[in-house]
Scaffold this motif. Structure first.
Motif, PDB file in Angstrom:
ATOM      1  N   UNK A   1       0.817  -1.207   0.000  1.00  0.00           N
ATOM      2  CA  UNK A   1       0.000   0.000   0.000  1.00  0.00           C
ATOM      3  C   UNK A   1       0.856   1.266   0.000  1.00  0.00           C
ATOM      4  N   UNK A   2       1.999   1.212   0.687  1.00  0.00           N
ATOM      5  CA  UNK A   2       2.908   2.359   0.738  1.00  0.00           C
ATOM      6  C   UNK A   2       4.346   1.878   0.576  1.00  0.00           C
ATOM      7  N   UNK A   3       5.199   2.818   0.218  1.00  0.00           N
ATOM      8  CA  UNK A   3       6.641   2.564   0.133  1.00  0.00           C
ATOM      9  C   UNK A   3       7.341   3.637   0.958  1.00  0.00           C
ATOM     10  N   UNK A   4       8.233   3.198   1.828  1.00  0.00           N
ATOM     11  CA  UNK A   4       8.954   4.137   2.680  1.00  0.00           C
ATOM     12  C   UNK A   4      10.134   4.710   1.911  1.00  0.00           C
ATOM     13  N   UNK A   5      10.123   6.045   1.746  1.00  0.00           N
ATOM     14  CA  UNK A   5      11.218   6.727   1.066  1.00  0.00           C
ATOM     15  C   UNK A   5      12.360   7.030   2.037  1.00  0.00           C
ATOM     16  N   UNK A   6      11.976   7.474   3.218  1.00  0.00           N
ATOM     17  CA  UNK A   6      12.904   7.748   4.316  1.00  0.00           C
ATOM     18  C   UNK A   6      12.042   7.899   5.558  1.00  0.00           C
ATOM     19  N   UNK A   7      12.657   8.100   6.705  1.00  0.00           N
ATOM     20  CA  UNK A   7      11.893   8.208   7.946  1.00  0.00           C
ATOM     21  C   UNK A   7      10.841   9.312   7.832  1.00  0.00           C
TER      22      UNK A   7
ATOM     23  N   UNK B   1      -2.828   1.746  -2.007  1.00  0.00           N
ATOM     24  CA  UNK B   1      -2.904   2.726  -0.923  1.00  0.00           C
ATOM     25  C   UNK B   1      -3.553   4.019  -1.379  1.00  0.00           C
ATOM     26  N   UNK B   2      -3.253   4.434  -2.608  1.00  0.00           N
ATOM     27  CA  UNK B   2      -3.850   5.660  -3.138  1.00  0.00           C
ATOM     28  C   UNK B   2      -5.353   5.493  -3.340  1.00  0.00           C
ATOM     29  N   UNK B   3      -5.786   4.317  -3.776  1.00  0.00           N
ATOM     30  CA  UNK B   3      -7.231   4.070  -3.923  1.00  0.00           C
ATOM     31  C   UNK B   3      -7.936   4.205  -2.578  1.00  0.00           C
ATOM     32  N   UNK B   4      -7.342   3.643  -1.542  1.00  0.00           N
ATOM     33  CA  UNK B   4      -7.925   3.747  -0.202  1.00  0.00           C
ATOM     34  C   UNK B   4      -7.958   5.210   0.235  1.00  0.00           C
ATOM     35  N   UNK B   5      -6.843   5.909   0.037  1.00  0.00           N
ATOM     36  CA  UNK B   5      -6.745   7.316   0.420  1.00  0.00           C
ATOM     37  C   UNK B   5      -7.801   8.161  -0.299  1.00  0.00           C
ATOM     38  N   UNK B   6      -7.983   7.944  -1.593  1.00  0.00           N
ATOM     39  CA  UNK B   6      -8.983   8.698  -2.361  1.00  0.00           C
ATOM     40  C   UNK B   6     -10.404   8.385  -1.900  1.00  0.00           C
TER      41      UNK B   6
END
Length: 185
Positions: free
Chosen positions: A31-37, A46-51
């Motif tokens: 659903x998400x990818x961690x870019x940094x802390x 994840x974007x579908x859920x967020x929208x």
């Protein structure tokens, strides 16, 4: 769309540096990818859920008379100085433009933008009440972002701002807003 065609894949293991359970699960599920802390990319699922969540919120905010707007993420220093929060808000991202040499902040909240904006359009008590809201990215320079997507450095937040002619009107709108927020949940 078939799962085999998704841009993302599920992962067997969460990143070792991730402490938060919510982030571990969301990362593993794709659903998400961690870019940094404290900074995440919302992937297609994840974007579908967020929208979908945004649309539920919009529906309820519109039902209580809210009008959606979209304010800038980049704020002039003068607005923050006027409220006295330029130096007092320790999570405010501040920087100087390379070209103009002017100082700016990335919006941690938008009171410093919406109040001057309201002054532009509200000139009399007859223009009241007014209710505006936005759903937008916010930025906070968290000392240690450790709660996954619940306390990150960049996040999506909904703000509702209301302007009233008296306290009774404010109280009545507050009660209506509480019902709208309960409906969101």
């Amino acid at each position: 769309m078939r799962q085999s065609q998704l841009f993302t894949k599920t992962l067997k293991d969460a990143p070792r540096d991730e402490e938060s359970t919510n982030a571990k699960l969301l990362i593993r599920a794709g659903f998400v990818h961690k870019e940094m802390a404290g900074v995440y990319t919302f992937l297609p699922l994840g974007l579908k859920v967020l929208k979908n969540i945004e649309n539920i919120i919009r529906e309820e905010m519109n039902r209580v008379g809210g009008q959606e707007l979209f304010m800038p993420a980049l704020h002039p220093k003068a607005n923050w100085e006027q409220t006295g929060r330029w130096d007092s808000l320790n999570t405010l991202f501040r920087f100087t433009s390379y070209y103009t040499k002017q100082e700016y902040a990335l919006g941690a909240t938008h009171e410093e933008i919406v109040v001057p904006l309201a002054k532009t359009f509200i000139s009399s008590y007859r223009d009241l009440p007014q209710y505006v809201y936005q759903i937008q990215n916010k930025f906070r320079d968290e000392k240690r972002a450790k709660s996954g997507i619940l306390r990150s450095r960049e996040f999506l937040m909904k703000d509702l701002y209301s302007f009233h002619k008296d306290e009774a009107d404010l109280d009545a709108y507050y009660d209506r807003s509480k019902i709208a927020y309960a409906n969101v949940y």
